[in-house]
Design a protein around this motif. Structure first.
Motif, PDB file in Angstrom:
ATOM      1  N   VAL A 223       0.912  -1.156  -0.046  1.00 57.70           N
ATOM      2  CA  VAL A 223       0.048  -0.162   0.031  1.00 57.70           C
ATOM      3  C   VAL A 223       0.851   1.194   0.058  1.00 57.70           C
ATOM      4  CG1 VAL A 223      -1.808   1.323   1.137  1.00 57.70           C
ATOM      5  CG2 VAL A 223      -1.811  -1.213   1.200  1.00 57.70           C
ATOM      6  N   PHE A 224       0.786   2.237  -1.029  1.00 59.58           N
ATOM      7  CA  PHE A 224       1.500   3.158  -1.188  1.00 59.58           C
ATOM      8  C   PHE A 224       0.681   4.473  -0.558  1.00 59.58           C
ATOM      9  CE2 PHE A 224       4.706   1.782  -3.780  1.00 59.58           C
ATOM     10  CZ  PHE A 224       4.306   0.896  -4.620  1.00 59.58           C
ATOM     11  N   VAL A 225       1.383   5.400   0.105  1.00 61.15           N
ATOM     12  CA  VAL A 225       0.809   6.610   0.637  1.00 61.15           C
ATOM     13  C   VAL A 225       1.634   7.664   0.639  1.00 61.15           C
ATOM     14  CG1 VAL A 225      -0.450   5.256   2.796  1.00 61.15           C
ATOM     15  CG2 VAL A 225       2.069   6.237   3.072  1.00 61.15           C
ATOM     16  N   CYS A 226       0.870   8.786   0.402  1.00 62.74           N
ATOM     17  CA  CYS A 226       1.639  10.187   0.392  1.00 62.74           C
ATOM     18  C   CYS A 226       0.634  11.160   1.210  1.00 62.74           C
ATOM     19  CB  CYS A 226       2.057  10.666  -1.212  1.00 62.74           C
ATOM     20  SG  CYS A 226       0.490  11.052  -2.244  1.00 62.74           S
ATOM     21  N   SER A 227       0.627  12.440   0.856  1.00 68.08           N
ATOM     22  CA  SER A 227      -0.123  13.377   1.501  1.00 68.08           C
ATOM     23  C   SER A 227      -1.368  13.985   0.713  1.00 68.08           C
ATOM     24  CB  SER A 227       0.673  14.826   1.804  1.00 68.08           C
ATOM     25  OG  SER A 227       1.275  15.192   0.603  1.00 68.08           O
ATOM     26  N   THR A 228      -1.312  13.251  -0.641  1.00 66.64           N
ATOM     27  CA  THR A 228      -2.787  13.817  -1.000  1.00 66.64           C
ATOM     28  C   THR A 228      -3.434  12.702  -1.987  1.00 66.64           C
ATOM     29  OG1 THR A 228      -1.599  14.561  -3.209  1.00 66.64           O
ATOM     30  CG2 THR A 228      -2.053  15.957  -1.536  1.00 66.64           C
ATOM     31  N   GLY A 229      -2.638  11.805  -2.447  1.00 64.87           N
ATOM     32  CA  GLY A 229      -2.916  10.623  -3.008  1.00 64.87           C
ATOM     33  C   GLY A 229      -2.132  10.827  -4.813  1.00 64.87           C
ATOM     34  N   GLY A 255      -6.267  12.862   1.382  1.00 66.21           N
ATOM     35  CA  GLY A 255      -5.553  13.639   2.031  1.00 66.21           C
ATOM     36  C   GLY A 255      -5.147  13.083   3.394  1.00 66.21           C
ATOM     37  N   ILE A 256      -3.807  12.904   3.767  1.00 61.96           N
ATOM     38  CA  ILE A 256      -3.438  12.602   5.094  1.00 61.96           C
ATOM     39  C   ILE A 256      -2.397  13.580   5.539  1.00 61.96           C
ATOM     40  CG2 ILE A 256      -2.039  10.742   6.367  1.00 61.96           C
ATOM     41  CD1 ILE A 256      -2.630   8.924   4.084  1.00 61.96           C
ATOM     42  N   THR A 257      -2.992  14.027   6.971  1.00 63.24           N
ATOM     43  CA  THR A 257      -2.084  15.022   7.688  1.00 63.24           C
ATOM     44  C   THR A 257      -1.570  14.396   8.770  1.00 63.24           C
ATOM     45  OG1 THR A 257      -3.536  16.625   7.063  1.00 63.24           O
ATOM     46  CG2 THR A 257      -2.324  17.421   8.684  1.00 63.24           C
ATOM     47  N   PHE A 258      -0.256  14.554   9.186  1.00 66.79           N
ATOM     48  CA  PHE A 258       0.466  13.780  10.433  1.00 66.79           C
ATOM     49  C   PHE A 258       0.650  14.734  11.187  1.00 66.79           C
ATOM     50  CE2 PHE A 258       0.835   9.716   8.373  1.00 66.79           C
ATOM     51  CZ  PHE A 258       0.986  10.014   7.128  1.00 66.79           C
ATOM     52  N   LYS A 259       0.445  14.385  12.394  1.00 66.52           N
ATOM     53  CA  LYS A 259       0.667  15.256  13.687  1.00 66.52           C
ATOM     54  C   LYS A 259       1.803  15.145  14.581  1.00 66.52           C
ATOM     55  CE  LYS A 259      -4.296  16.044  13.780  1.00 66.52           C
ATOM     56  NZ  LYS A 259      -5.633  15.759  14.738  1.00 66.52           N
ATOM     57  N   ALA A 260       2.238  16.028  15.139  1.00 64.43           N
ATOM     58  CA  ALA A 260       3.541  15.765  15.838  1.00 64.43           C
ATOM     59  C   ALA A 260       3.515  14.759  16.952  1.00 64.43           C
ATOM     60  CB  ALA A 260       3.971  16.942  16.431  1.00 64.43           C
ATOM     61  N   ASP A 261       2.253  14.193  17.380  1.00 66.06           N
ATOM     62  CA  ASP A 261       2.313  13.524  18.520  1.00 66.06           C
ATOM     63  C   ASP A 261       2.146  11.877  17.758  1.00 66.06           C
ATOM     64  OD1 ASP A 261      -1.080  14.124  19.476  1.00 66.06           O
ATOM     65  OD2 ASP A 261      -0.174  13.644  17.375  1.00 66.06           O
ATOM     66  N   GLY A 262       2.295  11.780  16.454  1.00 66.52           N
ATOM     67  CA  GLY A 262       1.976  10.524  15.955  1.00 66.52           C
ATOM     68  C   GLY A 262       0.501  10.066  15.409  1.00 66.52           C
ATOM     69  N   GLN A 263      -0.252  11.043  15.793  1.00 61.15           N
ATOM     70  CA  GLN A 263      -1.629  10.761  15.313  1.00 61.15           C
ATOM     71  C   GLN A 263      -1.587  11.137  13.884  1.00 61.15           C
ATOM     72  OE1 GLN A 263      -3.784   9.208  17.282  1.00 61.15           O
ATOM     73  NE2 GLN A 263      -2.387   9.052  18.535  1.00 61.15           N
ATOM     74  N   TYR A 264      -2.795  10.773  13.176  1.00 61.49           N
ATOM     75  CA  TYR A 264      -2.973  11.223  11.945  1.00 61.49           C
ATOM     76  C   TYR A 264      -4.321  11.352  11.514  1.00 61.49           C
ATOM     77  CZ  TYR A 264      -3.936   6.132  11.514  1.00 61.49           C
ATOM     78  OH  TYR A 264      -4.370   5.131  11.754  1.00 61.49           O
ATOM     79  N   GLU A 265      -4.511  12.133  10.511  1.00 66.29           N
ATOM     80  CA  GLU A 265      -5.993  12.428   9.988  1.00 66.29           C
ATOM     81  C   GLU A 265      -6.205  12.271   8.483  1.00 66.29           C
ATOM     82  OE1 GLU A 265      -7.261  16.149  10.704  1.00 66.29           O
ATOM     83  OE2 GLU A 265      -9.076  16.159  10.099  1.00 66.29           O
ATOM     84  N   ILE A 266      -7.182  11.493   8.123  1.00 64.54           N
ATOM     85  CA  ILE A 266      -7.187  11.039   6.804  1.00 64.54           C
ATOM     86  C   ILE A 266      -8.433  11.643   6.250  1.00 64.54           C
ATOM     87  CG2 ILE A 266      -7.791   8.893   5.114  1.00 64.54           C
ATOM     88  CD1 ILE A 266      -6.322   7.205   7.046  1.00 64.54           C
ATOM     89  N   LYS A 267      -8.458  12.448   5.095  1.00 65.44           N
ATOM     90  CA  LYS A 267      -9.378  13.179   4.804  1.00 65.44           C
ATOM     91  C   LYS A 267      -9.560  13.015   2.969  1.00 65.44           C
ATOM     92  CE  LYS A 267      -9.545  17.581   7.062  1.00 65.44           C
ATOM     93  NZ  LYS A 267      -9.189  18.935   6.894  1.00 65.44           N
ATOM     94  N   LYS A 268     -10.864  12.445   2.656  1.00 68.15           N
ATOM     95  CA  LYS A 268     -11.183  12.310   1.226  1.00 68.15           C
ATOM     96  C   LYS A 268     -10.789  13.378   0.399  1.00 68.15           C
ATOM     97  CE  LYS A 268     -14.137   8.565  -0.363  1.00 68.15           C
ATOM     98  NZ  LYS A 268     -15.522   8.189  -0.513  1.00 68.15           N
TER      99      LYS A 268
ATOM    100  N   ASP B 108      -6.048  26.867 -11.799  1.00 68.56           N
ATOM    101  CA  ASP B 108      -7.283  27.234 -11.330  1.00 68.56           C
ATOM    102  C   ASP B 108      -8.143  26.129 -10.919  1.00 68.56           C
ATOM    103  OD1 ASP B 108      -8.903  28.121 -14.696  1.00 68.56           O
ATOM    104  OD2 ASP B 108      -7.567  26.609 -13.978  1.00 68.56           O
ATOM    105  N   SER B 109      -7.866  24.932 -10.741  1.00 66.57           N
ATOM    106  CA  SER B 109      -8.526  23.809 -10.532  1.00 66.57           C
ATOM    107  C   SER B 109      -8.876  23.666  -8.944  1.00 66.57           C
ATOM    108  CB  SER B 109      -7.874  22.508 -11.168  1.00 66.57           C
ATOM    109  OG  SER B 109      -6.796  22.100 -10.270  1.00 66.57           O
ATOM    110  N   PRO B 110      -9.645  22.791  -8.845  1.00 70.16           N
ATOM    111  CA  PRO B 110      -9.897  22.799  -7.077  1.00 70.16           C
ATOM    112  C   PRO B 110      -8.606  22.090  -6.429  1.00 70.16           C
ATOM    113  CG  PRO B 110     -11.914  22.150  -8.370  1.00 70.16           C
ATOM    114  CD  PRO B 110     -10.720  22.184  -9.428  1.00 70.16           C
ATOM    115  N   SER B 111      -7.843  21.351  -7.389  1.00 74.58           N
ATOM    116  CA  SER B 111      -6.609  20.403  -6.711  1.00 74.58           C
ATOM    117  C   SER B 111      -5.379  21.041  -7.496  1.00 74.58           C
ATOM    118  CB  SER B 111      -6.731  18.914  -6.725  1.00 74.58           C
ATOM    119  OG  SER B 111      -8.158  18.722  -6.216  1.00 74.58           O
TER     120      SER B 111
END
Lengths: 272, 116
Positions: A223-229, A255-268, B108-111
């Motif tokens: 499984v590959f990850v980055c910060s936006t896909g 979209g994945i945001t990593f926090k300093a405490d090791g937690q993360y947030e995943i957003k479509k 100018d796209s959303p992403s």
């Protein structure tokens, strides 16, 4: 007279049989004594279940790695200590990139109980690599399963909505419960990776992935990850193009945001 | 009678124009993720043949707007990219995927494309 002679001959014959087969009490005791004395194969730092429990968490703390040295398909998948990473002893040299960068990290190896040598051999190899804080949970999975139960079923990977994407809920479950069941590759740049990533992720920037793609193991889903896909999607198509033998490849379309405490947030992400 | 025809004609024109605008705003329907990889693959092939200096693509989708990319891809004007022979030999699917990548991540796209 003849009867007595026959009896004596029979007794001699039977005792002779016992001698030949080795069924003598003396021999059995000798073998057992020899076995209990020979512990030279054991690692020098053994810990118990309480120690393991005191150092693990969900997610696993930074700088702690619990490692299952048993074969992946025949043992790990069928049951393992939750949070453990699968690095079979037979694949130790191929999977050193899964070990933490920090040589002071706590590594706890285990395998299939007190007569299993895999964890001890793995621990010695880890020390030879320079790791300073290596332990072996000698009683291993059999005891753990008895005391606390194991993770009998891995969380199977599930596809998401678009080609190659992993189902996000399933991905989160795998990261929480069974991270060792996948090979998680963070394809961002090293400086981004250093600021925060998944604990079990290895870093292979997408720019250098093509050179390393043939080294990727084929025994578990990748499984590959980055910060936006974007980069992880690129990595997915690269893997499908350059290493067709990889049967299970996915990427995280989010979209994945990593926090300093090791937690993360995943957003479509919002698609145009 | 004339009034009715005028009304009908205006309504038909309105529907046609609306659909055109809608179609234009939706953009190409290829696979933008695959397009990113295919674009990089084209550049790598270009680099190996010596036509460009580096295998790393120099042009990013965020260098232009959606309308500008639409103009370039509709007219297949790839002068800016170089390696014309690689671009003209792309399959329809690869072409659409690369177009979708550029259009979908234009400035100018959303992403807009922010990562490499």
């Amino acid at each position: 007279m003849k009867k007595n002679l026959a009896t004596i001959l029979i007794l001699i014959f039977v005792s002779g049989l016992f001698q030949l087969t080795g069924c003598t009490p003396d021999k059995t005791v000798k073998t057992a004594e020899t076995q209990t004395e020979d512990r030279s194969w054991m690692f020098h730092d053994i810990v118990d279940a309480d120690f393991v429990k005191a150092h693990m968490d969900n997610p696993m703390p930074a700088n702690v790695m619990l490692i299952d040295s048993r074969p992946h398909k025949t043992k790990f998948i069928k049951g393992h200590i939750p949070g453990a990473v699968s690095i079979p002893f037979s694949e130790f040299d191929k999977k050193t990139n899964l070990l933490p960068e920090d040589k002071n990290a706590l590594l706890i190896y285990y395998c299939e109980g007190e007569t299993c040598k895999l964890s001890h051999n793995s621990a010695r190899k880890a020390e030879a690599l320079g790791y300073k804080n290596v332990k072996v949970y000698a009683k291993g999975y059999p005891e753990w399963a008895t005391l606390y139960g194991g993770s009998a079923d891995t969380v199977p990977v599930k596809s998401g909505e678009v080609e190659g994407a992993i189902d996000l809920e399933r991905f989160a479950a795998i990261i929480a419960d069974d991270p060792g069941s996948i090979l998680l590759i963070d394809v961002r740049d090293p400086d981004e990776f250093k600021k925060g990533s998944f604990k079990t992720a290895i870093n292979i920037p997408v720019e250098s992935l093509d050179k390393k793609i043939n080294d990727l193991p084929e025994d578990k889903p990748v499984v590959f990850v980055c910060s936006t896909g974007a980069r992880s999607g690129e990595a997915f198509y690269m893997a499908k193009d350059l290493k067709k033998s990889l049967k299970e490849v996915y990427y995280v379309e989010a979209g994945i945001t990593f926090k300093a405490d090791g937690q993360y947030e995943i957003k479509k992400p919002v698609k145009p | 009678m004339f009034k009715k025809i005028t009304i009908l004609f205006t309504a038909a024109l309105f529907i046609l124009v609306s659909n055109a605008i809608l179609f234009a705003s939706e953009g190409p329907k290829g696979n933008d993720r695959k397009g990113k990889y295919t674009y990089r693959k084209v550049y790598k092939s270009c680099s190996e043949s010596g036509q460009v200096e580096s295998a790393t693509p120099k042009i990013s989708p965020s260098d232009k707007t959606m309308a500008e990319w639409k103009s370039i891809f509709d007219t297949k004007n790839f002068d800016e990219f170089g390696c014309k022979d690689h671009w003209v030999s792309l399959s329809d699917e690869d072409f659409l995927d690369i177009y979708s990548y550029f259009y979908g991540h234009a400035s100018d796209s959303p992403s807009p494309a922010t990562c490499k």
